[in-house]
Design a protein around this motif. Sequence first.
Motif, short mmCIF file in Angstrom:
data_model
loop_
_atom_site.label_atom_id
_atom_site.label_comp_id
_atom_site.label_asym_id
_atom_site.label_seq_id
_atom_site.Cartn_x
_atom_site.Cartn_y
_atom_site.Cartn_z
N GLN A 175 52.63 11.06 11.56
CA GLN A 175 53.32 10.75 12.82
C GLN A 175 52.39 10.22 13.90
O GLN A 175 52.74 9.29 14.62
N ASP A 176 51.20 10.79 14.04
CA ASP A 176 50.27 10.34 15.08
C ASP A 176 49.80 8.91 14.86
O ASP A 176 49.78 8.10 15.78
N VAL A 177 49.42 8.59 13.63
CA VAL A 177 48.97 7.24 13.30
C VAL A 177 50.13 6.27 13.47
O VAL A 177 49.98 5.19 14.08
N ALA A 178 51.30 6.64 12.97
CA ALA A 178 52.48 5.78 13.08
C ALA A 178 52.82 5.50 14.54
O ALA A 178 53.11 4.36 14.92
N SER A 179 52.74 6.51 15.37
CA SER A 179 53.04 6.35 16.80
C SER A 179 52.07 5.38 17.47
O SER A 179 52.47 4.53 18.27
N LYS A 180 50.80 5.50 17.14
CA LYS A 180 49.80 4.59 17.71
C LYS A 180 50.03 3.15 17.27
O LYS A 180 49.90 2.22 18.07
N LEU A 181 50.39 2.95 16.01
CA LEU A 181 50.67 1.60 15.53
C LEU A 181 51.92 1.01 16.18
O LEU A 181 51.94 -0.17 16.54
N VAL A 182 52.93 1.84 16.36
CA VAL A 182 54.17 1.38 17.02
C VAL A 182 53.87 0.99 18.47
O VAL A 182 54.34 -0.05 18.95
N ASP A 183 53.10 1.80 19.17
CA ASP A 183 52.74 1.47 20.56
C ASP A 183 51.97 0.15 20.62
O ASP A 183 52.22 -0.67 21.50
N ALA A 184 51.04 -0.05 19.69
CA ALA A 184 50.26 -1.29 19.67
C ALA A 184 51.15 -2.49 19.34
O ALA A 184 51.03 -3.55 19.94
N ALA A 185 52.07 -2.31 18.39
CA ALA A 185 52.99 -3.40 18.03
C ALA A 185 53.88 -3.77 19.21
O ALA A 185 54.20 -4.95 19.42
N HIS A 186 54.25 -2.79 20.01
CA HIS A 186 55.10 -3.04 21.19
C HIS A 186 54.37 -3.90 22.22
O HIS A 186 55.00 -4.60 23.00
N GLN A 187 53.05 -3.86 22.22
CA GLN A 187 52.27 -4.71 23.12
C GLN A 187 52.08 -6.12 22.55
O GLN A 187 51.92 -7.08 23.29
N VAL A 188 52.11 -6.25 21.23
CA VAL A 188 51.88 -7.53 20.56
C VAL A 188 53.16 -8.35 20.41
O VAL A 188 53.14 -9.57 20.57
N CYS A 189 54.26 -7.71 20.11
CA CYS A 189 55.52 -8.40 19.78
C CYS A 189 56.03 -9.27 20.94
O CYS A 189 56.20 -8.79 22.06
N PRO A 190 56.29 -10.55 20.68
CA PRO A 190 56.80 -11.43 21.73
C PRO A 190 58.15 -10.99 22.30
O PRO A 190 58.40 -11.15 23.49
N TYR A 191 59.01 -10.41 21.47
CA TYR A 191 60.30 -9.91 21.98
C TYR A 191 60.07 -8.73 22.92
O TYR A 191 60.73 -8.62 23.95
N SER A 192 59.15 -7.85 22.55
CA SER A 192 58.83 -6.72 23.43
C SER A 192 58.29 -7.22 24.76
O SER A 192 58.68 -6.73 25.82
N ASN A 193 57.41 -8.20 24.70
CA ASN A 193 56.84 -8.75 25.93
C ASN A 193 57.89 -9.46 26.78
O ASN A 193 57.86 -9.39 28.00
N ALA A 194 58.84 -10.12 26.12
CA ALA A 194 59.89 -10.83 26.86
C ALA A 194 60.89 -9.89 27.51
O ALA A 194 61.42 -10.18 28.58
N THR A 195 61.14 -8.76 26.87
CA THR A 195 62.16 -7.84 27.39
C THR A 195 61.59 -6.77 28.31
O THR A 195 62.35 -6.17 29.09
#
Length: 149
Positions: free
Chosen positions: A118-138
């Motif tokens: 869970q800890d590793v998964a959470s860190k990767l999800v947080d990092a992906a949320h910063q990288v994803c263009p849809y996340s950045n757009a919304t």
Amino acid sequence: MTDAAVDLDSRPTKIMYVAEATAHGGREGYVTSQDGQLELKVAMPPALGGDGDGTNPEQLFAAGFSSCFHNALVLVGRREGFDLSGSTVAAKVGIGPNKQRGYGLAVALSVSLPVLDQDVASKLVDAAHQVCPYSNATRGNIEVTILLG
């Protein structure tokens, strides 16, 4: 058209690809892409008074956001040395009236990373949320909830 409130750090420094699509008939018509890869009937969902005999903009947005976020997640995972085979991202896009007498969207992303703790998964999800263009757009525009399961 540019928005003066745009976070300048989230804008692309170089455009690498441009997608083109055209709507014909709004929510009761069809959409096509310039390259012919996309040609879909569009219909209002029953919850909004339609017959549901076609896709709708919310489904298309959910498909785009989930695939883009999943790609960002795999990219971030690869950079950190993790194989994310078997991972998935599902998106739910809701639409409803807002306080300005228009309509707004809300997104819920459900991320499955079955091979990671869970800890590793959470860190990767947080990092992906910063990288994803849809996340950045919304970000700051619509509510995006990320559920890790």
